[in-house]
Each structure stands twice: as structure tokens, then as C-alpha cells.
Design a protein around this motif. Structure first.
Motif, PDB file in Angstrom:
ATOM      1  N   LYS A 128      12.404  -6.590  -3.013  1.00  0.00           N
ATOM      2  CA  LYS A 128      12.989  -6.611  -1.672  1.00  0.00           C
ATOM      3  C   LYS A 128      12.017  -6.085  -0.621  1.00  0.00           C
ATOM      4  O   LYS A 128      11.976  -6.590   0.503  1.00  0.00           O
ATOM      5  N   LEU A 129      11.226  -5.085  -0.971  1.00  0.00           N
ATOM      6  CA  LEU A 129      10.240  -4.553  -0.032  1.00  0.00           C
ATOM      7  C   LEU A 129       9.141  -5.573   0.249  1.00  0.00           C
ATOM      8  O   LEU A 129       8.731  -5.761   1.397  1.00  0.00           O
ATOM      9  N   LEU A 130       8.673  -6.249  -0.788  1.00  0.00           N
ATOM     10  CA  LEU A 130       7.600  -7.222  -0.606  1.00  0.00           C
ATOM     11  C   LEU A 130       8.060  -8.429   0.203  1.00  0.00           C
ATOM     12  O   LEU A 130       7.263  -9.047   0.911  1.00  0.00           O
ATOM     13  N   ASN A 188       0.829  -1.204   0.000  1.00  0.00           N
ATOM     14  CA  ASN A 188       0.000   0.000   0.000  1.00  0.00           C
ATOM     15  C   ASN A 188       0.866   1.259   0.000  1.00  0.00           C
ATOM     16  O   ASN A 188       1.526   1.563   0.983  1.00  0.00           O
ATOM     17  N   GLN A 189       0.904   1.933  -1.154  1.00  0.00           N
ATOM     18  CA  GLN A 189       1.582   3.223  -1.293  1.00  0.00           C
ATOM     19  C   GLN A 189       3.048   3.158  -0.827  1.00  0.00           C
ATOM     20  O   GLN A 189       3.515   4.013  -0.070  1.00  0.00           O
ATOM     21  N   LEU A 190       3.779   2.177  -1.332  1.00  0.00           N
ATOM     22  CA  LEU A 190       5.177   2.030  -0.931  1.00  0.00           C
ATOM     23  C   LEU A 190       6.054   3.080  -1.600  1.00  0.00           C
ATOM     24  O   LEU A 190       5.970   3.310  -2.809  1.00  0.00           O
ATOM     25  N   GLY A 233       4.571   3.841   3.506  1.00  0.00           N
ATOM     26  CA  GLY A 233       3.699   2.763   3.072  1.00  0.00           C
ATOM     27  C   GLY A 233       3.893   1.505   3.904  1.00  0.00           C
ATOM     28  O   GLY A 233       4.692   1.473   4.844  1.00  0.00           O
ATOM     29  N   MET A 234       3.169   0.462   3.522  1.00  0.00           N
ATOM     30  CA  MET A 234       3.184  -0.768   4.312  1.00  0.00           C
ATOM     31  C   MET A 234       2.924  -1.980   3.437  1.00  0.00           C
ATOM     32  O   MET A 234       2.203  -1.909   2.442  1.00  0.00           O
ATOM     33  N   VAL A 235       3.537  -3.113   3.835  1.00  0.00           N
ATOM     34  CA  VAL A 235       3.260  -4.406   3.218  1.00  0.00           C
ATOM     35  C   VAL A 235       2.539  -5.264   4.254  1.00  0.00           C
ATOM     36  O   VAL A 235       3.009  -5.397   5.391  1.00  0.00           O
ATOM     37  N   THR A 236       1.397  -5.830   3.857  1.00  0.00           N
ATOM     38  CA  THR A 236       0.667  -6.709   4.753  1.00  0.00           C
ATOM     39  C   THR A 236       0.434  -8.064   4.081  1.00  0.00           C
ATOM     40  O   THR A 236       0.309  -8.154   2.857  1.00  0.00           O
ATOM     41  N   VAL A 237       0.389  -9.099   4.903  1.00  0.00           N
ATOM     42  CA  VAL A 237       0.087 -10.459   4.440  1.00  0.00           C
ATOM     43  C   VAL A 237      -1.101 -10.956   5.242  1.00  0.00           C
ATOM     44  O   VAL A 237      -1.024 -11.063   6.471  1.00  0.00           O
ATOM     45  N   ASP A 238      -2.197 -11.194   4.547  1.00  0.00           N
ATOM     46  CA  ASP A 238      -3.424 -11.649   5.203  1.00  0.00           C
ATOM     47  C   ASP A 238      -3.821 -10.708   6.333  1.00  0.00           C
ATOM     48  O   ASP A 238      -4.240 -11.139   7.416  1.00  0.00           O
TER      49      ASP A 238
END
Length: 211
Positions: free
Chosen positions: A47-49, A5-7, A58-63
Motif C-alpha cells: 500500500k505504501l509503494l 527509502n527507510q519507510l 521515509g519516502m517513495v520515489t518514482v524516477d
């Protein structure tokens, strides 16, 4: 679902942005392509993911949960250069057993011979070592896989073998797959949809087209 989200990313506040406002969502079992030339932030996105770098914004989320930096790693990354993913001082057997013990069926599907297991990484060819790197990340707990130009340096036969194995595994286990490549033919062949970076600079990532 794997959601970025908006990285945005840059190394320091005084350096230019490498990536701005990049967003993507990948569902379990989906194959998404990311296409673009060098210098447009594709490897940074990978690399961010996968949690190798922290976003500047921004943020990376899993489930629904923020991607963690330690412990359980639901997102795995396959590099273009497999040497980056293995310990050169370990034998192949130890590398494969570091996180889990791949099944004999998986090793056979990837064309990994038992005679390789007691060798060191430098004793394998690039294609052979990339098969090891792939087997290493196809872990029972892997939910999403990022393939960053993983077969770009390999011959056509090895490319086909690795892609067939990876696609079979991810489809069977409902693993979301992000395929990063500049090869249009590959992306059209394996992906459900493609994110196109060619028409946009890293500073204009909010305008990326999905198709």
C-alpha cells in the motif's frame, strides 16, 4: 526506478510500528520477490509503494520524483481479493474502461471472454474477477506493478494463466514487478531476487536480506 527509502508506518503515534525502516529499489523490467508470513507488514509495504497509504517516515520515489497521491499513477497494485479493486455497481465493461480500454489481445491472453463484459462483478467467479482486476491495471502508463498474493486463493490453472500473462506483459513493456507471497516455489520460479522477511520482525526491517 521505484525506490522506497527507510519507510516506517504506524496508524497513530500511540500505536506500535507496523513497519520500520524498510528500503527497496526496483528497476524497470526487474521482478523482485517479497517473502514472509502474515503480520510482517507485506500488505502495508504494498500500500505504501502504490500510494494507498502515506508513510509515517521515509519516502517513495518514482524516477526521482515523490510518489503522487492524485492524477498519474505509475505504480499499480493488484490485491489478493479482487472485490477490493472494482465497483460492485458497475458492469465489467465499465470497470475495464475506467482508466483505459484494454486491447483485445490482452483480454484474450488473460482468458477474458466477451460474454463477461456485460455482467456485474458478483456474477463472476473469483478467478474470473481477478483476471479483470489484472487487465484493469495493465495500463499503458503503468511503470511498476505490485502483486500482493494476487493468485493465492485461485486454482492452479488460473494461477498459471494469470502469471504467464503478467510476466509476458511486464517483460515486454519493461515494467518493474514486486511479487508479494509466502509461496517459496512461486517466488523462486518468477523472481530475479527475493527479499526475505521470515527471519526478521517488522521492528528489524533494516536487516532484510537480499538474495
Amino acid at each position: 526506478m521505484l525506490i522506497a527509502n527507510q519507510l516506517s508506518f504506524r496508524y497513530t503515534a500511540k500505536q506500535p510500528w507496523i513497519l520500520r525502516d524498510f528500503s527497496v529499489a526496483i528497476t524497470p523490467g526487474e521482478v523482485v520477490g517479497l517473502r514472509g508470513p502474515s503480520g510482517f507488514g507485506k500488505t502495508t509495504i504494498a500500500k505504501l509503494l502504490a500510494g494507498y497509504e502515506l508513510p509515517s517516515a521515509g519516502m517513495v520515489t518514482v524516477d526521482g520524483r515523490p510518489l503522487g497521491q492524485r492524477g498519474y499513477a505509475p505504480v499499480q497494485l493488484i490485491f489478493q481479493n479482487p472485490e477490493l479493486a472494482v465497483n460492485p455497481r458497475w458492469r465489467i465493461r465499465q470497470i475495464l474502461q475506467e482508466g483505459h480500454r484494454p486491447t483485445a489481445d490482452l483480454l484474450a491472453d488473460l482468458g477474458i471472454h466477451s460474454g463477461w463484459l456485460d455482467r456485474y462483478p458478483h456474477e463472476l467467479s473469483g478467478g474470473e474477477l481477478q483476471r479483470i482486476a489484472v487487465a484493469r491495471v495493465l495500463h499503458p502508463t503503468t511503470r511498476y506493478l505490485i502483486a500482493d498474493e494476487m493468485t493465492a486463493m485461485l486454482d492452479a490453472n488460473t494461477q498459471a494463466l494469470i502469471w504467464q500473462s503478467v510476466l509476458r506483459y511486464t517483460q515486454h513493456h519493461k515494467i518493474g514487478l514486486l511479487v508479494i507471497s509466502h509461496e517459496d516455489a512461486l517466488l523462486k520460479r518468477v523472481c530475479d531476487r527475493i527479499i526475505d522477511l521470515y527471519s526478521h520482525s517488522p521492528q528489524d526491517a533494516t536487516q532484510m536480506q537480499l538474495r
